[in-house]
Design an enzyme around this catalytic site. Structure first.
Site, short mmCIF file in Angstrom:
data_model
loop_
_atom_site.label_atom_id
_atom_site.label_comp_id
_atom_site.label_asym_id
_atom_site.label_seq_id
_atom_site.Cartn_x
_atom_site.Cartn_y
_atom_site.Cartn_z
N GLY A 179 0.83 -1.21 0.00
CA GLY A 179 0.00 0.00 0.00
C GLY A 179 0.86 1.25 0.00
O GLY A 179 1.89 1.30 0.66
N ARG A 202 1.03 -5.14 -6.05
CA ARG A 202 1.06 -6.39 -5.30
C ARG A 202 1.54 -7.44 -6.29
O ARG A 202 1.14 -7.44 -7.46
CB ARG A 202 -0.33 -6.76 -4.79
CG ARG A 202 -1.06 -5.59 -4.16
CD ARG A 202 -1.11 -5.64 -2.66
NE ARG A 202 -1.87 -4.48 -2.17
CZ ARG A 202 -1.70 -3.92 -0.99
NH1 ARG A 202 -0.81 -4.38 -0.15
NH2 ARG A 202 -2.42 -2.90 -0.63
N ASP A 251 4.40 -4.69 6.07
CA ASP A 251 4.71 -6.01 6.57
C ASP A 251 5.01 -7.01 5.44
O ASP A 251 6.00 -7.74 5.47
CB ASP A 251 3.47 -6.45 7.34
CG ASP A 251 3.75 -7.58 8.26
OD1 ASP A 251 4.59 -7.41 9.15
OD2 ASP A 251 3.13 -8.65 8.06
N GLY A 252 4.14 -7.05 4.43
CA GLY A 252 4.31 -7.97 3.31
C GLY A 252 5.60 -7.67 2.56
O GLY A 252 6.36 -8.58 2.21
N THR A 266 3.90 2.63 5.71
CA THR A 266 2.47 2.25 5.70
C THR A 266 1.74 3.18 6.65
O THR A 266 2.28 3.56 7.68
CB THR A 266 2.25 0.79 6.16
OG1 THR A 266 0.86 0.61 6.46
CG2 THR A 266 3.02 0.43 7.41
N ASP A 276 -0.64 2.34 8.43
CA ASP A 276 -1.24 1.56 9.52
C ASP A 276 -0.44 1.56 10.83
O ASP A 276 -0.99 1.22 11.88
CB ASP A 276 -1.45 0.11 9.07
CG ASP A 276 -2.31 0.02 7.82
OD1 ASP A 276 -3.24 0.84 7.69
OD2 ASP A 276 -2.06 -0.87 6.98
N ASP A 315 1.76 -0.53 11.77
CA ASP A 315 1.62 -1.90 12.30
C ASP A 315 2.85 -2.77 12.08
O ASP A 315 2.74 -3.98 11.96
CB ASP A 315 0.38 -2.56 11.68
CG ASP A 315 0.49 -2.69 10.16
OD1 ASP A 315 1.41 -2.10 9.57
OD2 ASP A 315 -0.36 -3.38 9.58
N ARG A 354 -5.80 -1.51 9.26
CA ARG A 354 -5.76 -2.98 9.22
C ARG A 354 -6.03 -3.54 10.62
O ARG A 354 -7.04 -3.20 11.20
CB ARG A 354 -4.44 -3.48 8.65
CG ARG A 354 -4.44 -3.31 7.14
CD ARG A 354 -3.75 -4.48 6.47
NE ARG A 354 -2.39 -4.12 6.13
CZ ARG A 354 -1.60 -4.84 5.34
NH1 ARG A 354 -2.03 -5.97 4.85
NH2 ARG A 354 -0.41 -4.42 5.07
#
Ligand code: ADP
Length: 320
Positions: A11, A72, A103-104, A125, A127, A129, A171
């Site tokens: 993202g 992606r 993360d990904g 990101t 997020d 996270d 998320r």
């Protein structure tokens, strides 16, 4: 002369451009070459790669999104995908790679490191996270965007005596909800890190109404459930009709805040500096006000603990 590659993946987040700019400028300052890889790991596997100059990154700092584009590419989880990428890196003579993403994207960076290719991760990101850092690039801007939207919705909520459920992104993390919720004085902030107690929420709304409150603002993190699902649960209690606003992707866009520009510039600089010291297989982060780095494998194994945890307790005691 060393050749460093840079890509953004997953993202997008406001401030990714500021990180790219810092990486390009610092690499060229050091007398090395910098290669931009478009569309994340997909572009890497397909060889969508070009040498960048200072001109490529002028007027970039204030722009949201990512000038390298992002994508992606699930195939990167396979051996074939990874081999294609390494082939292209060899073809362009790139010695090391900086990956900006979530993360990904970090998992992709880990695969490259484990395959012996020197890679560094930068947390990008909205997020917030990712383990190994207190803050990620884009989080601050997303919080400010959400805050601004909630302030505006409050005007309408007050004028019409209404209940609003505002779904924010993040998320599985409640960080955006906590910051935007506390910052806007929301009556309820509902995050995945806390148990959901509908009875308590309803009794607090009742108490507010008895005190003559004109509106109820409920900030809901998307990781709990959707805004519409939540409004349905609430209406099952009787007279609690709520308007639902899903803030959505506006939170991902816009010009980065001062904080995100500073963070992105510092992370980008640190990544290039680490590579020039011969360090790789790491990801950078910030702890307190200090830029830090840690092994990417260890970092991904860690359970992330949000630096904003104390806000959850503050929320419990001041939001009602
Ligand atoms: P984010 O980086 O924002 O968390 P994604 O989870 O979509 O976004 O991951 C971005 C990309 O990273 C994926 O499309 C894929 O190319 C790569 N990736 C994700 N998980 C892995 C994995 N386990 N191994 C290798 N590459 C991965």
């Amino acid at each position: 002369v060393k050749r460093i590659g840079v890509l953004t993946s997953g993202g997008d987040a406001p401030g990714m451009n500021a990180a790219i700019r810092a990486i390009v400028r610092k690499t060229i300052y050091d007398g090395n070459e910098i290669y931009g890889i478009r569309y994340g790991y997909r572009g890497l596997a397909e060889g969508d790669i070009y040498q960048m100059t200072i001109d490529n990154v002028s007027d970039l700092l204030a722009r949201g999104g990512t000038m390298l584009y992002t994508a992606r590419y699930p195939e990167f989880k396979t051996k074939e995908g990874l081999e294609k990428a390494i082939e292209q890196l060899k073809k362009f003579g790139i010695d090391s790679l900086i990956v900006i993403g979530g993360d990904g994207s970090y998992r992709g960076a880990r695969s490259l490191s484990q395959a012996g290719f020197p890679t560094i991760g930068i947390p990008g990101t909205i997020d917030n996270d990712i383990p190994g850092t207190d803050y990620t690039i884009g989080f601050d801007t997303a919080c400010n965007t959400a805050l601004d939207a909630i302030d505006k919705l409050r005007d309408t909520a007050t004028s019409h005596i209404r209940t609003f459920v505002i779904e924010v992104m993040g998320r599985n993390a409640g960080d955006i909800a906590l910051v935007a919720g506390i910052g806007s004085g929301a009556e309820q902030i509902i995050i995945p890190e806390a148990d959901l107690d509908m009875d308590l929420i309803v009794s607090e709304i009742d108490a507010g109404r008895e005190r003559g409150k004109k509106h109820t603002i409920i900030v809901l993190a998307e990781g709990v459930m959707s805004g519409h699902e939540f409004a349905e649960k609430l209406s099952a209690y009787g007279n609690y009709h709520a308007r639902v606003t899903v803030l959505g992707h506006v939170q991902r866009g816009g010009s980065p805040s001062a904080r995100d520009r500073m963070l992105a510039s510092s992370f980008g600089y640190a990544a290039v500096e680490l590579l020039s010291q011969g360090k790789s297989g790491v990801c950078v982060g910030i702890r307190g006000e200090e830029i830090v780095y840690g092994d990417i494998i260890d970092t991904l194994d860690q359970k992330r603990e949000s630096v904003l945890k104390p806000l959850a307790k503050i929320n419990e005691e001041i939001s009602y």
